[in-house]
Scaffold this motif. Sequence first.
Motif, mmCIF file in Angstrom:
data_model
loop_
_atom_site.group_PDB
_atom_site.id
_atom_site.type_symbol
_atom_site.label_atom_id
_atom_site.label_comp_id
_atom_site.label_asym_id
_atom_site.label_seq_id
_atom_site.Cartn_x
_atom_site.Cartn_y
_atom_site.Cartn_z
ATOM 1 N N ARG A 144 3.530 -1.235 3.803
ATOM 2 C CA ARG A 144 2.853 0.036 3.549
ATOM 3 C C ARG A 144 3.768 1.190 3.906
ATOM 4 N N HIS A 150 0.869 -1.187 0.000
ATOM 5 C CA HIS A 150 0.000 0.000 0.000
ATOM 6 C C HIS A 150 0.899 1.228 0.000
ATOM 7 N N GLY A 183 0.238 4.427 0.453
ATOM 8 C CA GLY A 183 -0.103 5.582 1.271
ATOM 9 C C GLY A 183 -1.328 6.342 0.832
ATOM 10 N N ALA A 227 -2.794 4.834 4.580
ATOM 11 C CA ALA A 227 -2.073 3.567 4.696
ATOM 12 C C ALA A 227 -2.704 2.666 5.750
#
Length: 156
Positions: free
Chosen positions: A52, A30, A32, A35
């Motif tokens: 993340r 991920h 952000g 997140a």
Amino acid sequence: MKILVLSDSHREEANLLRAAELEKPDAVIHLGDHASDAEVLLRAYPRLPVCRVRGNCDRFETDVQDEAVIEWEGVKILVTHGHRYHVKSGLLTLCYAAIQAGAQIALFGHTHMPYCEESDGLWLLNPGACGRLFPSYGIIEIKNGAVQCRVMEEAL
């Protein structure tokens, strides 16, 4: 190995879950802007590795790094939201950072616009935004050291 790449979810957690259901990834990244939304994946798939990083809307995410260089299946990946590299103005600074890190893939978000291109052995992948009206996400596939990246639009 199949990696699901998400960015800019902006609290649209259902889209993250749907992408994971569709793709059945081995790992998730991920990039952000919320997140913490990735926690829904950690709860639903507790054995799924999730990386993340913090985006410009994640100022209070103190337990999340600004960027990371990770290595999966022998492939180095620069993971960033992109705002610190000014990706809305161009990708040259990001490319230099990826080359300096020895990365074969540079992941970024921030623009909400999907982008996927390979040049001279460096993949640049922006999965777009999974938390918008027309959500998108990215897929990285690594097999025997070979890398393929793509963006999935209109799949959710």
